[in-house]
Design a protein around this motif. Structure first.
Motif, PDB file in Angstrom:
ATOM      1  N   VAL A 127       0.853  -1.180   0.000  1.00 46.16           N
ATOM      2  CA  VAL A 127       0.000   0.000   0.000  1.00 46.16           C
ATOM      3  C   VAL A 127       0.886   1.226   0.000  1.00 46.16           C
ATOM      4  CG1 VAL A 127      -1.689   1.334   1.313  1.00 46.16           C
ATOM      5  CG2 VAL A 127      -1.882  -1.152   1.209  1.00 46.16           C
ATOM      6  N   VAL A 128       0.632   2.099  -0.959  1.00 45.63           N
ATOM      7  CA  VAL A 128       1.305   3.393  -0.974  1.00 45.63           C
ATOM      8  C   VAL A 128       0.238   4.453  -0.795  1.00 45.63           C
ATOM      9  CG1 VAL A 128       2.653   5.043  -2.307  1.00 45.63           C
ATOM     10  CG2 VAL A 128       3.187   2.608  -2.433  1.00 45.63           C
ATOM     11  N   LEU A 129       0.473   5.278   0.217  1.00 44.73           N
ATOM     12  CA  LEU A 129      -0.549   6.215   0.659  1.00 44.73           C
ATOM     13  C   LEU A 129       0.028   7.612   0.493  1.00 44.73           C
ATOM     14  CD1 LEU A 129      -3.193   5.705   2.351  1.00 44.73           C
ATOM     15  CD2 LEU A 129      -1.787   6.056   4.358  1.00 44.73           C
ATOM     16  N   VAL A 130      -0.628   8.446  -0.287  1.00 44.96           N
ATOM     17  CA  VAL A 130      -0.210   9.841  -0.373  1.00 44.96           C
ATOM     18  C   VAL A 130      -1.080  10.637   0.572  1.00 44.96           C
ATOM     19  CG1 VAL A 130      -0.196  11.884  -1.832  1.00 44.96           C
ATOM     20  CG2 VAL A 130       0.646   9.726  -2.726  1.00 44.96           C
ATOM     21  N   THR A 131      -0.470  11.409   1.437  1.00 48.94           N
ATOM     22  CA  THR A 131      -1.281  12.157   2.399  1.00 48.94           C
ATOM     23  C   THR A 131      -0.589  13.424   2.851  1.00 48.94           C
ATOM     24  OG1 THR A 131      -2.490  12.004   4.470  1.00 48.94           O
ATOM     25  CG2 THR A 131      -0.381  10.842   4.369  1.00 48.94           C
ATOM     26  N   HIS A 132      -1.409  14.381   3.227  1.00 47.60           N
ATOM     27  CA  HIS A 132      -0.936  15.591   3.881  1.00 47.60           C
ATOM     28  C   HIS A 132      -0.928  15.408   5.384  1.00 47.60           C
ATOM     29  CE1 HIS A 132      -1.853  18.033   0.239  1.00 47.60           C
ATOM     30  NE2 HIS A 132      -0.819  18.687   0.709  1.00 47.60           N
ATOM     31  N   ASP A 133      -1.692  14.451   5.826  1.00 45.92           N
ATOM     32  CA  ASP A 133      -2.033  14.338   7.236  1.00 45.92           C
ATOM     33  C   ASP A 133      -0.933  13.578   7.973  1.00 45.92           C
ATOM     34  OD1 ASP A 133      -3.080  13.620   9.688  1.00 45.92           O
ATOM     35  OD2 ASP A 133      -5.128  13.448   8.912  1.00 45.92           O
ATOM     36  N   ALA A 134      -0.285  14.246   8.877  1.00 45.96           N
ATOM     37  CA  ALA A 134       0.843  13.633   9.590  1.00 45.96           C
ATOM     38  C   ALA A 134       0.398  12.409  10.373  1.00 45.96           C
ATOM     39  CB  ALA A 134       1.489  14.650  10.521  1.00 45.96           C
ATOM     40  N   ASP A 135      -0.804  12.441  10.939  1.00 45.97           N
ATOM     41  CA  ASP A 135      -1.280  11.298  11.714  1.00 45.97           C
ATOM     42  C   ASP A 135      -1.479  10.087  10.814  1.00 45.97           C
ATOM     43  OD1 ASP A 135      -1.263  12.801  13.967  1.00 45.97           O
ATOM     44  OD2 ASP A 135      -3.399  13.332  13.858  1.00 45.97           O
ATOM     45  N   VAL A 136      -1.989  10.353   9.639  1.00 48.96           N
ATOM     46  CA  VAL A 136      -2.175   9.245   8.693  1.00 48.96           C
ATOM     47  C   VAL A 136      -0.829   8.703   8.261  1.00 48.96           C
ATOM     48  CG1 VAL A 136      -3.014   8.643   6.401  1.00 48.96           C
ATOM     49  CG2 VAL A 136      -4.396  10.112   7.878  1.00 48.96           C
ATOM     50  N   ALA A 137       0.091   9.615   7.943  1.00 53.93           N
ATOM     51  CA  ALA A 137       1.413   9.185   7.480  1.00 53.93           C
ATOM     52  C   ALA A 137       2.129   8.386   8.555  1.00 53.93           C
ATOM     53  CB  ALA A 137       2.243  10.403   7.086  1.00 53.93           C
ATOM     54  N   ALA A 138       1.887   8.758   9.789  1.00 51.60           N
ATOM     55  CA  ALA A 138       2.602   8.110  10.879  1.00 51.60           C
ATOM     56  C   ALA A 138       2.199   6.651  11.052  1.00 51.60           C
ATOM     57  CB  ALA A 138       2.351   8.872  12.178  1.00 51.60           C
ATOM     58  N   ARG A 139       1.109   6.270  10.494  1.00 50.87           N
ATOM     59  CA  ARG A 139       0.664   4.883  10.642  1.00 50.87           C
ATOM     60  C   ARG A 139       1.397   3.925   9.726  1.00 50.87           C
ATOM     61  NH1 ARG A 139      -5.745   4.991  11.892  1.00 50.87           N
ATOM     62  NH2 ARG A 139      -5.521   2.841  11.216  1.00 50.87           N
ATOM     63  N   ALA A 140       2.043   4.458   8.691  1.00 49.57           N
ATOM     64  CA  ALA A 140       2.713   3.582   7.726  1.00 49.57           C
ATOM     65  C   ALA A 140       4.039   3.091   8.293  1.00 49.57           C
ATOM     66  CB  ALA A 140       2.941   4.323   6.430  1.00 49.57           C
ATOM     67  N   ASN A 141       4.555   2.037   7.694  1.00 51.38           N
ATOM     68  CA  ASN A 141       5.829   1.498   8.140  1.00 51.38           C
ATOM     69  C   ASN A 141       7.003   2.281   7.586  1.00 51.38           C
ATOM     70  OD1 ASN A 141       4.105  -1.385   7.517  1.00 51.38           O
ATOM     71  ND2 ASN A 141       4.831  -0.906   9.567  1.00 51.38           N
ATOM     72  N   ARG A 142       6.740   2.969   6.509  1.00 55.92           N
ATOM     73  CA  ARG A 142       7.833   3.677   5.855  1.00 55.92           C
ATOM     74  C   ARG A 142       7.270   4.997   5.396  1.00 55.92           C
ATOM     75  NH1 ARG A 142      10.321   1.377   0.272  1.00 55.92           N
ATOM     76  NH2 ARG A 142      11.535   3.192  -0.369  1.00 55.92           N
ATOM     77  N   LEU A 143       8.063   6.015   5.561  1.00 55.84           N
ATOM     78  CA  LEU A 143       7.592   7.356   5.230  1.00 55.84           C
ATOM     79  C   LEU A 143       8.538   7.982   4.221  1.00 55.84           C
ATOM     80  CD1 LEU A 143       5.662   9.711   5.782  1.00 55.84           C
ATOM     81  CD2 LEU A 143       7.178  10.384   7.646  1.00 55.84           C
ATOM     82  N   ILE A 144       7.989   8.377   3.099  1.00 53.89           N
ATOM     83  CA  ILE A 144       8.780   9.035   2.069  1.00 53.89           C
ATOM     84  C   ILE A 144       8.343  10.494   2.041  1.00 53.89           C
ATOM     85  CG2 ILE A 144       9.228   9.182  -0.403  1.00 53.89           C
ATOM     86  CD1 ILE A 144       8.833   6.127  -0.514  1.00 53.89           C
ATOM     87  N   ARG A 145       9.314  11.372   2.242  1.00 55.26           N
ATOM     88  CA  ARG A 145       8.998  12.809   2.165  1.00 55.26           C
ATOM     89  C   ARG A 145       9.518  13.360   0.859  1.00 55.26           C
ATOM     90  NH1 ARG A 145       7.693  14.540   7.362  1.00 55.26           N
ATOM     91  NH2 ARG A 145       8.585  13.190   8.987  1.00 55.26           N
ATOM     92  N   MET A 146       8.707  14.164   0.227  1.00 59.83           N
ATOM     93  CA  MET A 146       9.119  14.735  -1.050  1.00 59.83           C
ATOM     94  C   MET A 146       9.105  16.242  -0.956  1.00 59.83           C
ATOM     95  SD  MET A 146       7.225  12.393  -3.864  1.00 59.83           S
ATOM     96  CE  MET A 146       8.177  13.187  -5.150  1.00 59.83           C
ATOM     97  N   ARG A 147       9.995  16.829  -1.723  1.00 59.56           N
ATOM     98  CA  ARG A 147       9.963  18.277  -1.863  1.00 59.56           C
ATOM     99  C   ARG A 147      10.603  18.639  -3.190  1.00 59.56           C
ATOM    100  NH1 ARG A 147      12.979  21.020   2.612  1.00 59.56           N
ATOM    101  NH2 ARG A 147      11.289  20.229   3.885  1.00 59.56           N
ATOM    102  N   ASP A 148       9.967  19.499  -3.914  1.00 57.10           N
ATOM    103  CA  ASP A 148      10.499  20.015  -5.179  1.00 57.10           C
ATOM    104  C   ASP A 148      10.915  18.894  -6.136  1.00 57.10           C
ATOM    105  OD1 ASP A 148      10.137  22.620  -4.343  1.00 57.10           O
ATOM    106  OD2 ASP A 148      12.051  22.593  -3.273  1.00 57.10           O
ATOM    107  N   GLY A 149      10.127  17.884  -6.185  1.00 57.15           N
ATOM    108  CA  GLY A 149      10.364  16.842  -7.178  1.00 57.15           C
ATOM    109  C   GLY A 149      11.430  15.838  -6.778  1.00 57.15           C
ATOM    110  N   LEU A 150      11.828  15.872  -5.537  1.00 60.31           N
ATOM    111  CA  LEU A 150      12.847  14.934  -5.081  1.00 60.31           C
ATOM    112  C   LEU A 150      12.393  14.274  -3.793  1.00 60.31           C
ATOM    113  CD1 LEU A 150      15.952  17.220  -5.575  1.00 60.31           C
ATOM    114  CD2 LEU A 150      15.435  15.154  -6.884  1.00 60.31           C
TER     115      LEU A 150
END
Lengths: 322, 394
Positions: free
Chosen positions: A206-229
């Motif tokens: 499951v890959v979850l795109v979210t703005h919500d930090a609480d939602v993101a925190a539930r995943a096992n892995r967190l990918i942060r993106m900024r400016d296309g990277l």
């Protein structure tokens, strides 16, 4: 799915130096500027980042809805670069399940046929389609809502129908784009619980795109993106308040993988097993830029020579001259 | 996607917008109905005229002055009654030869009046043209020689002038001149608005006096069998041309008349069908227009379907089948309407109609073709939609 295996991990999906640029008002806009990452089978990943960071573009590429301007995208080990539109459609239909923020259910169609829709394009007969749709709806706890239309369902139920639709084709990977964005927190939780349960029980990545930090925190892995990277790619202990989660030890082997050197299985070994980290603690932090910024929060966007640093052009092989 | 899945989708989509679907179909319905009705009228006209010409009697050669051609005014006839004898000599039988002059005249009896075609004929006219009598007797050779004022009435004339009595033995007035009714012809029925039942036959000699002429308009010869028609025609024409130097004569046979009329009416039918076909095309443009609106409206649906694995051709197929279903259903309704209207026209108006088996089939085929033709553009537009952009649409 057995854990702690020594076999090289199999990726549900793998992006290699993927770039995507658009022509906008005559200007080239680079939405993705070189992304390399792999999502393992059964992984549960959240992608976050500010608006315009390229996470939607990344989602579209991972879902084979779009093609990279350059770079390669492998879905289930198959390189999609050379596929024509029909081939991409086939990949979408068989390998990917989509969950959208706005549910995207057909309004005139009942839950059962909404769920059965992807199977139409795989040539599955009507009877079998409907049977599989029933099973999928039961799996998301909506076995009693088969003939309800979307308007007769609550938002949370609609999104669960959408999840059932994403799962009915038994994909490798479910891509959920702000799946809780249109829901209140109770319904959002319910939807995430369903997604997580299916991830756990069926081994669907499951890959979850979210703005919500609480939602993101539930995943096992967190990918942060900024400016296309990708600016951070972290394994995290699930910040899950519900006590029944027991998943930690199971999935980390596949998770602990560098985004750049992801094809070297031993790359993530040191983060494996045994951690007894607390809720929310970051287990492993991987910088996308191997040498210049080992810190967990690099700022590659405006850095000099951005092109080689986050890309796989320079895999982090020790001793390689830069 | 299987084709029948596309058909089911199309049916669902059309049902979801019933009124719009129906209104979109109206153009096609009217177009198809118009084609069917106009072709039926054209076909009816042709059938009736052919019937009429056949009703003139088979194996008959008409000798007329001038070059026989439709659309040209008949030449002034130089033929005399004595030429009947010339023709009889060539035909080898006086029985099978007759001559005609005719004119429209008012025929009256008491208060009743009928505008009839008054034919001056010889005594063999009924034999040559096979016109049996309902009662009384036909004109005799004595009547012709003596210019007797006797008349045989067509069925309509008889029933109009003498509604409640036996006409035989009664007196009628033609152009103010009294004639005694000697016979009534059997009803022949109507053909293309023209009927032999509105004729009255009088001796040709008396007709010449009445109309103030001394010629005859045509001479009719009945061949013994169809094989003789060619030779008979040639002989008759050359005999008459040697008699009247410098005058051209034509021998007109039934098949010639049939062929010419058939050609004219086929052309007429074609023109009518083409005019109706234009409205079908206009209906097709309407379908195209509505389909384009539908594609725009359903952009998100299309994006979703693509995200769920629909290929470009699946989406094209879906919308193409939808357009074709629209026009095909419109076509079927139009055929029903057209057949019904044709039947009504045939029953309640003087226009005869005849629905050829091929015209509904053709109309249906054309409406399906129109669906394909005008569905391709919207369907291809739908198929080419970029799923990412489509899903973003509000």
């Amino acid at each position: 799915m057995s854990t702690d295996t020594q076999a090289p991990p199999t990726y549900a999906i793998e992006a290699v130096d993927v770039r995507r640029s658009y022509a906008m008002d005559g200007m080239q806009v680079e939405a993705l500027r070189g992304i390399t990452l792999g999502i393992a089978e059964g992984e549960y990943v959240a992608v976050t980042g500010p608006s315009g960071s390229g996470k939607s573009t990344l989602m579209h590429l991972l879902g084979a809805l779009d093609r990279p301007s350059s770079g390669r995208l492998l879905i289930g080990g198959q390189d999609t670069t050379s596929l024509d539109d029909a081939g991409l459609a086939r990949v979408r239909g068989s390998e990917i399940g989509f969950v959208f923020q706005s549910f995207q259910l057909l309004a005139r169609t009942d839950a059962q046929d909404n769920v059965a829709l992807p199977l139409v394009y795989r040539g599955v007969g009507r009877t079998e389609r409907r049977q599989r749709a029933v099973a999928a709806l039961e799996a998301v706890g909506l076995g009693h809502r088969l003939s309800h239309r979307p308007t007769q369902l609550s938002g949370g139920e609609q999104q669960r129908v959408a999840i059932a639709r994403a799962l009915v084709g038994e994909p490798r990977l479910v891509l959920a784009d702000e799946p809780t964005g249109n829901l209140d927190s109770a319904n959002g939780h319910e939807v995430l619980n369903v997604l997580e349960q299916l991830n756990r029980e069926r081994g669907v990545a499951v890959v979850l795109v979210t703005h919500d930090a609480d939602v993101a925190a539930r995943a096992n892995r967190l990918i942060r993106m900024r400016d296309g990277l990708v600016v951070a790619d972290e394994i995290q202990r699930r910040q899950e308040s519900r006590g029944e989660q027991e998943v930690q030890g199971r999935r980390t082997p596949q998770l602990a993988r560098t985004p750049q050197g992801g094809r070297t299985p031993q790359g993530g070994r040191e983060t494996d097993g045994g951690q007894e980290a607390q809720h929310g603690q970051v287990l492993a932090i991987r910088s996308p830029a191997p040498s210049p910024s080992p810190s967990p929060s690099p700022t590659p966007s405006r850095s000099p020579a951005p092109t080689p640093s986050p890309s796989s052009d320079v895999p982090d092989i020790p001793g390689q001259p830069r | 996607m299987k084709p029948w899945e596309a058909l089911r989708l199309a049916a669902d989509a059309l049902r979801a917008n019933r009124l719009r679907s129906l209104l979109t179909m109206v153009g096609v319905i009217i177009g198809v109905a118009a084609v069917v009705v106009l072709v039926a009228i054209g076909g009816g006209a042709k059938a009736e005229v052919e019937n009429e010409v056949e009703g003139l009697g088979s194996n008959i050669v008409f000798i007329v002055p001038g070059k026989f051609q439709f659309g040209t005014t008949p030449s002034l006839s130089p033929l005399r009654l004595s030429d009947v004898q010339v023709a009889a000599r060539i035909a080898g039988s006086t029985q099978d030869v007759t001559a005609v002059v005719d004119s429209g005249e008012n025929v009256t009896a008491g208060q009743n009046s009928f505008f009839a075609t008054v034919q001056g004929v010889t005594q063999n006219f009924d034999v040559v043209f096979n016109r049996p009598l309902a009662e009384g007797s036909y004109l005799t050779s004595a009547d012709v020689t003596t210019s007797a004022r006797v008349v045989v009435l067509g069925a309509n004339v008889a029933s109009t002038l003498f509604p409640n009595e036996d006409p035989v033995g009664r007196t009628t007035a033609i152009d103010g001149v009294s004639f005694r009714v000697v016979g009534v012809a059997q009803a022949q029925g109507s053909a293309f608005g023209v009927t032999q039942d509105s004729n009255v036959d009088i001796p040709i000699t008396e007709a010449q006096l009445l109309f103030g002429i001394n010629t005859v308009q045509s001479i009719e010869v009945k061949a013994q069998n169809p094989d003789q028609i060619g030779a008979l025609s040639t002989d008759l024409v050359s005999a008459l041309q040697s008699e009247y130097t410098g005058v051209q004569f034509s021998a007109v046979t039934q098949s010639q008349i049939l062929g010419t009329i058939g050609k004219i009416l086929s052309l007429l039918t074609l023109v009518l069908a083409a005019i109706a076909g234009i409205s079908l095309l206009v209906g097709g443009v309407g379908v195209s227009n509505i389909m384009l609106v539908g594609v725009r409206e359903r952009t998100r649906e299309i994006g979703l379907r693509k995200a769920l694995g629909a290929r470009q051709r699946d989406v094209v197929l879906q919308f193409l089948v939808e357009a074709v279903t629209l026009t095909a259903v419109g076509g079927v309704i139009g055929i029903g309407l057209g057949v019904g209207t044709s039947a009504a026209v045939g029953a309640f108006s003087p226009l005869p109609t005849n629905i050829a088996w091929w015209s509904p089939a053709l109309a249906f085929g054309v409406s399906v073709f129109v669906g394909v033709l005008f569905g391709v553009v919207p369907a291809r537009r739908a198929g080419r939609l970029d799923p990412v952009a489509a899903l973003r649409t509000d």
